[in-house]
Design a protein around this motif. Structure first.
Motif, PDB file in Angstrom:
ATOM      1  N   ALA A  81      45.222  31.787 -10.028  1.00  5.84           N
ATOM      2  CA  ALA A  81      44.345  31.973  -8.887  1.00  5.84           C
ATOM      3  C   ALA A  81      45.143  31.690  -7.371  1.00  5.84           C
ATOM      4  CB  ALA A  81      42.978  31.240  -8.975  1.00  5.84           C
ATOM      5  N   ILE A  82      45.594  30.397  -7.657  1.00  6.75           N
ATOM      6  CA  ILE A  82      46.292  29.877  -6.410  1.00  6.75           C
ATOM      7  C   ILE A  82      47.410  30.291  -6.271  1.00  6.75           C
ATOM      8  CG2 ILE A  82      47.188  27.449  -5.350  1.00  6.75           C
ATOM      9  CD1 ILE A  82      44.790  26.108  -7.112  1.00  6.75           C
ATOM     10  N   ARG A  83      48.106  30.646  -7.036  1.00  7.69           N
ATOM     11  CA  ARG A  83      49.361  31.488  -6.934  1.00  7.69           C
ATOM     12  C   ARG A  83      49.416  32.817  -6.134  1.00  7.69           C
ATOM     13  NH1 ARG A  83      51.571  30.988 -12.224  1.00  7.69           N
ATOM     14  NH2 ARG A  83      50.682  32.791 -12.705  1.00  7.69           N
ATOM     15  N   SER A  84      48.370  33.424  -6.625  1.00  9.68           N
ATOM     16  CA  SER A  84      48.265  34.836  -6.065  1.00  9.68           C
ATOM     17  C   SER A  84      47.571  34.799  -4.688  1.00  9.68           C
ATOM     18  CB  SER A  84      47.643  35.737  -6.920  1.00  9.68           C
ATOM     19  OG  SER A  84      46.283  35.423  -7.449  1.00  9.68           O
ATOM     20  N   ALA A  85      46.453  33.875  -4.491  1.00 11.37           N
ATOM     21  CA  ALA A  85      45.584  34.037  -3.467  1.00 11.37           C
ATOM     22  C   ALA A  85      46.141  33.698  -2.054  1.00 11.37           C
ATOM     23  CB  ALA A  85      44.460  32.970  -3.504  1.00 11.37           C
ATOM     24  N   LYS A  86      45.819  34.423  -0.952  1.00 13.53           N
ATOM     25  CA  LYS A  86      46.517  34.368   0.333  1.00 13.53           C
ATOM     26  C   LYS A  86      46.064  33.035   0.827  1.00 13.53           C
ATOM     27  CE  LYS A  86      45.312  39.274   1.589  1.00 13.53           C
ATOM     28  NZ  LYS A  86      44.553  40.266   2.400  1.00 13.53           N
ATOM     29  N   ASN A  87      45.017  32.333   0.787  1.00  9.12           N
ATOM     30  CA  ASN A  87      44.566  30.771   1.086  1.00  9.12           C
ATOM     31  C   ASN A  87      45.089  29.937  -0.048  1.00  9.12           C
ATOM     32  OD1 ASN A  87      42.474  31.749  -0.518  1.00  9.12           O
ATOM     33  ND2 ASN A  87      41.231  30.848   0.676  1.00  9.12           N
ATOM     34  N   GLY A  88      45.822  30.137  -0.986  1.00 12.81           N
ATOM     35  CA  GLY A  88      46.306  29.279  -2.029  1.00 12.81           C
ATOM     36  C   GLY A  88      46.802  28.001  -1.624  1.00 12.81           C
ATOM     37  N   GLU A  89      47.909  28.324  -0.685  1.00 14.47           N
ATOM     38  CA  GLU A  89      48.551  27.091   0.040  1.00 14.47           C
ATOM     39  C   GLU A  89      47.500  26.173   0.943  1.00 14.47           C
ATOM     40  OE1 GLU A  89      51.496  25.995  -0.273  1.00 14.47           O
ATOM     41  OE2 GLU A  89      52.927  27.548  -1.035  1.00 14.47           O
ATOM     42  N   ASP A  90      46.561  26.947   1.396  1.00 18.77           N
ATOM     43  CA  ASP A  90      45.563  26.247   2.241  1.00 18.77           C
ATOM     44  C   ASP A  90      44.702  25.152   1.345  1.00 18.77           C
ATOM     45  OD1 ASP A  90      46.434  27.516   4.313  1.00 18.77           O
ATOM     46  OD2 ASP A  90      44.845  29.054   4.698  1.00 18.77           O
ATOM     47  N   PHE A  91      44.628  25.862   0.115  1.00 24.52           N
ATOM     48  CA  PHE A  91      43.736  24.847  -1.020  1.00 24.52           C
ATOM     49  C   PHE A  91      44.766  23.575  -1.158  1.00 24.52           C
ATOM     50  CE2 PHE A  91      42.608  23.458  -5.134  1.00 24.52           C
ATOM     51  CZ  PHE A  91      41.472  23.466  -4.991  1.00 24.52           C
TER      52      PHE A  91
END
Length: 305
Positions: A81-91
């Motif tokens: 989920a975090i790897r693929s999400a546009k805002n994963g780095e933000d999380f």
């Protein structure tokens, strides 16, 4: 020395605390929370605000537990989920800002390596096998035997992702299942090709859905007391047929089926059935050791007990 392993999965966040003492690793605490970070993630490839908030709140809770146990080192990994999400780095940045937990976003290959390390430590690998770890966002596969792994890959075909894209009726329709199977056949073509020579006969499920399969087939099972177990393939097939023909309401009252998995378990069965049928699998086993155990194993370079 105490180490905390945190697995930020697409649907569930896991915390495991282990202590290295007297030349062995003892698990002294473990818990999980149904964060559902991948909720509606397929709409615009972003973690939605409510899921973002749930994830941060969970990590704040985990941080308090880690402090309570006096942990020496914390290792946290983020997956599909975090790897693929546009805002994963933000999380990841927000989580570190609010909790001081440094999160590593790992690749699918790294995820598969950690899963293999864990399953091997459980003693589940006895012969030519295919390890399968069904997550919410991705599913990892590892062809192996008791000596080593030969092939591994992570695919974006987790249960939550499949559900959001293909589960359109209640109960799931034959048309929906046919569409999913066509998608799986195209997506997993290289896996199917590799097995023509490898010829795995044993499917090993890494925790998660496979723990649910076992608990529904053998309700007396205490998962806290085992590291691995066989699953009767004929009883599995009966359960799969029953679950796939059931409605959401019927599944809600089924014993040993937690609310988080009430719908996703259908996708897990469709995916597992595809592997069993297309690889001519003869037996099923499961390991209670999964990604978080792999983190502990690699951190201590010692087999988990």
């Amino acid at each position: 020395m105490k180490i905390a392993a945190i697995d930020l999965g697409s649907n569930t966040f896991h915390l495991l605390i282990a202590e290295y003492k007297n030349n062995q690793v003892d698990i002294i605490f473990k818990t999980h929370r149904p964060v559902k970070l991948s909720e509606n993630i397929t709409l615009n490839n972003c973690i939605i605000p409510k899921a973002f908030e749930r994830g941060i709140t969970c990590l704040q809770e985990f941080k308090s537990i880690v402090n309570k146990y006096g942990v020496d080192q914390t290792k946290a990994v983020a997956t599909s989920a975090i790897r693929s999400a546009k805002n994963g780095e933000d999380f990841v940045k927000k989580a570190q800002e609010l909790t001081s937990i440094k999160i590593e976003i790992i690749s699918g290959d790294k995820e598969a390596d950690l899963i293999y390390s864990a399953v091997k430590a459980s003693g589940a690998i006895k012969e030519k096998s295919l390890i399968m770890d069904i997550g919410g966002g991705s599913t990892e596969f590892i062809f192996c035997d008791e000596d080593k792994s030969y092939w591994r890959k992570s695919y974006d075909i987790g249960a939550a992702r499949l559900m959001q894209n293909f589960f359109k009726s209640d109960p799931i329709s034959v048309e929906n299942m046919d569409t999913i199977n066509s998608h799986l056949r195209a997506t997993l073509s290289d896996l199917l090709e590799f097995n023509k020579e490898f010829k795995a006969i044993n499917l090993i499920g890494s925790a998660g859905a496979f723990e649910t399969y076992l608990e529904m087939i053998q309700p007396e099972t205490d998962l806290q007391l085992i590291s691995t177990s066989s699953i009767d393939i004929f009883k599995y097939k009966d359960l799969s047929s029953n679950l796939k023909s059931s409605t959401h309401r019927e599944r809600l009252v089924m014993p040993n089926l937690i609310p988080l998995r009430v719908d996703m378990i259908v996708m897990a069965f469709v995916l597992t059935d595809f592997i069993i049928n297309n690889l001519n699998i003869q037996q099923i086993n499961m390991s209670t050791y999964d990604l978080k155990y792999g983190i502990v194993n690699q951190s201590y370079n010692f087999a988990t007990k």
